[in-house]
Design a protein around this motif. Structure first.
Motif, short mmCIF file in Angstrom:
data_model
loop_
_atom_site.label_atom_id
_atom_site.label_comp_id
_atom_site.label_asym_id
_atom_site.label_seq_id
_atom_site.Cartn_x
_atom_site.Cartn_y
_atom_site.Cartn_z
N ALA A 73 28.23 -30.00 -40.67
CA ALA A 73 29.14 -29.78 -39.54
C ALA A 73 29.34 -28.30 -39.27
CB ALA A 73 30.47 -30.46 -39.81
N THR A 74 29.30 -27.46 -40.32
CA THR A 74 29.53 -26.02 -40.15
C THR A 74 28.23 -25.22 -40.08
OG1 THR A 74 29.73 -25.74 -42.56
CG2 THR A 74 31.77 -26.13 -41.32
N ALA A 75 27.10 -25.91 -40.14
CA ALA A 75 25.80 -25.23 -40.10
C ALA A 75 25.50 -24.72 -38.70
CB ALA A 75 24.70 -26.19 -40.54
N LYS A 76 24.72 -23.65 -38.63
CA LYS A 76 24.14 -23.25 -37.34
C LYS A 76 23.08 -24.29 -37.01
CE LYS A 76 21.96 -19.56 -34.74
NZ LYS A 76 21.49 -18.17 -34.69
N LYS A 77 23.08 -24.76 -35.76
CA LYS A 77 22.22 -25.89 -35.42
C LYS A 77 21.37 -25.55 -34.19
CE LYS A 77 22.86 -30.79 -34.31
NZ LYS A 77 23.90 -31.81 -34.11
N LEU A 78 20.06 -25.80 -34.32
CA LEU A 78 19.13 -25.63 -33.20
C LEU A 78 18.37 -26.94 -33.04
CD1 LEU A 78 17.68 -22.13 -34.18
CD2 LEU A 78 19.41 -22.58 -32.44
N GLN A 79 17.90 -27.21 -31.82
CA GLN A 79 17.14 -28.44 -31.63
C GLN A 79 15.99 -28.24 -30.66
OE1 GLN A 79 20.29 -31.07 -30.12
NE2 GLN A 79 19.13 -31.30 -28.23
N ALA A 80 14.96 -29.05 -30.83
CA ALA A 80 13.79 -29.04 -29.95
C ALA A 80 13.61 -30.45 -29.42
CB ALA A 80 12.54 -28.61 -30.73
N ASP A 81 13.58 -30.57 -28.10
CA ASP A 81 13.39 -31.91 -27.52
C ASP A 81 12.14 -31.98 -26.65
OD1 ASP A 81 14.22 -30.59 -25.19
OD2 ASP A 81 16.29 -31.28 -25.42
N GLN A 82 11.31 -30.94 -26.68
CA GLN A 82 10.04 -30.96 -25.95
C GLN A 82 8.98 -30.34 -26.85
OE1 GLN A 82 7.23 -31.62 -24.30
NE2 GLN A 82 8.50 -31.92 -22.51
N LEU A 83 8.14 -31.19 -27.44
CA LEU A 83 7.13 -30.71 -28.38
C LEU A 83 5.71 -30.81 -27.84
CD1 LEU A 83 8.54 -32.20 -31.71
CD2 LEU A 83 8.91 -29.93 -30.75
N ALA A 105 -5.45 -32.82 -24.91
CA ALA A 105 -5.01 -31.43 -25.14
C ALA A 105 -3.74 -31.41 -25.98
CB ALA A 105 -4.79 -30.72 -23.81
N GLN A 106 -3.51 -32.48 -26.76
CA GLN A 106 -2.34 -32.56 -27.63
C GLN A 106 -2.74 -32.68 -29.10
OE1 GLN A 106 0.63 -32.13 -26.41
NE2 GLN A 106 0.26 -32.49 -24.24
N LEU A 107 -4.01 -32.41 -29.42
CA LEU A 107 -4.52 -32.69 -30.77
C LEU A 107 -4.31 -31.56 -31.77
CD1 LEU A 107 -7.87 -34.45 -29.77
CD2 LEU A 107 -5.63 -35.48 -30.20
N THR A 108 -3.88 -30.40 -31.29
CA THR A 108 -3.69 -29.26 -32.18
C THR A 108 -2.70 -28.31 -31.53
OG1 THR A 108 -4.86 -27.60 -33.53
CG2 THR A 108 -5.54 -27.82 -31.23
N THR A 109 -2.39 -27.21 -32.24
CA THR A 109 -1.57 -26.16 -31.64
C THR A 109 -2.48 -25.15 -30.95
OG1 THR A 109 -1.60 -24.86 -33.68
CG2 THR A 109 0.24 -26.36 -33.38
N TYR A 110 -2.11 -24.74 -29.75
CA TYR A 110 -2.85 -23.69 -29.05
C TYR A 110 -2.14 -22.37 -29.25
CZ TYR A 110 -5.50 -27.43 -26.90
OH TYR A 110 -6.33 -28.51 -26.71
N ARG A 111 -2.90 -21.33 -29.55
CA ARG A 111 -2.32 -20.01 -29.83
C ARG A 111 -2.83 -18.95 -28.87
NH1 ARG A 111 0.39 -20.01 -34.79
NH2 ARG A 111 0.79 -22.18 -35.33
N ALA A 112 -3.81 -19.29 -28.03
CA ALA A 112 -4.38 -18.31 -27.11
C ALA A 112 -4.78 -19.00 -25.82
CB ALA A 112 -5.60 -17.62 -27.73
#
Length: 204
Positions: A73-83, A105-112
């Protein structure tokens, strides 16, 4: 993740050792559960070893009891709802539409990424590359991409294409468009690997 069941990060000193710990959760069958395994969490919070001697007890426990409801309850909280891998379409006047990319185009992470003209129409196409090998063993490495071309079909629609005659291996971190002998080419920088020079091939 989505708006109803986001991936969440809690930041607090959960075991009162003077150091902040991160706890990431996701939803499984409607229940919020820790992303990390019992073994991984115990490396950062050894007190969990005494609290849950057996993995089965840990698996059955409500995560709010594992980490203390008060601490959460007292933690800093972040969330992601679009991955999803997505593009932002600029509609003008600072108005953008988020368009998830096609399934292939969802099979890996793109970095470039590089905006290119891959075919004869006037619509800008996208050249994407990436991969990431350094996740811990429980996740495995993301290595499914060998160069992805997104052909722009208009109105936010992209069609996935491979690179004609090419397979780019490795963890790509930079694509630099250059001209060589009057032809469009791309310098491709990869982690712990040689620099590649690729000549652009036109597609339909």
């Amino acid at each position: 993740g989505d708006r109803k069941e986001p991936v969440q990060l809690y930041l607090n000193d959960f075991d009162d050792n003077g150091t902040l710990e991160q706890v990431i959760t996701y939803h499984l069958n409607g229940k919020e559960v820790p992303f990390s395994t019992k073994t991984q969490l115990e490396k950062r919070m050894p007190s969990l070893k005494k609290k849950y001697l057996y993995a089965a007890d840990f698996a059955k426990a409500d995560f709010r009891d594992i980490f203390s409801r008060q601490k959460l309850a007292t933690a800093k909280k972040l969330q992601a709802d679009q991955l999803a891998n997505s593009v932002l379409i600029n509609n003008g006047k600072m108005d953008f539409t988020l368009a998830p990319l096609p399934e292939m185009a969802q099979l890996t992470t793109y970095r470039a990424a590089a905006v290119i003209q891959a075919n004869a129409d006037a619509l800008p196409d996208l050249l994407l590359m990436g991969n990431f090998y350094d996740y811990h063993v429980e996740i495995g490495r993301q290595d499914a991409d060998h160069g992805t071309l997104l052909i722009n079909r208009g109105k936010g629609n992209f069609e996935v294409s491979g690179l004609p005659g090419l397979n780019i291996d490795g963890q790509v971190r930079k694509i630099q468009p250059i001209m060589v002998g009057g032809k469009p080419c791309y310098l491709i920088a990869r982690n712990n690997a040689s620099l590649l020079l690729v000549t652009q091939q036109k597609v339909n």
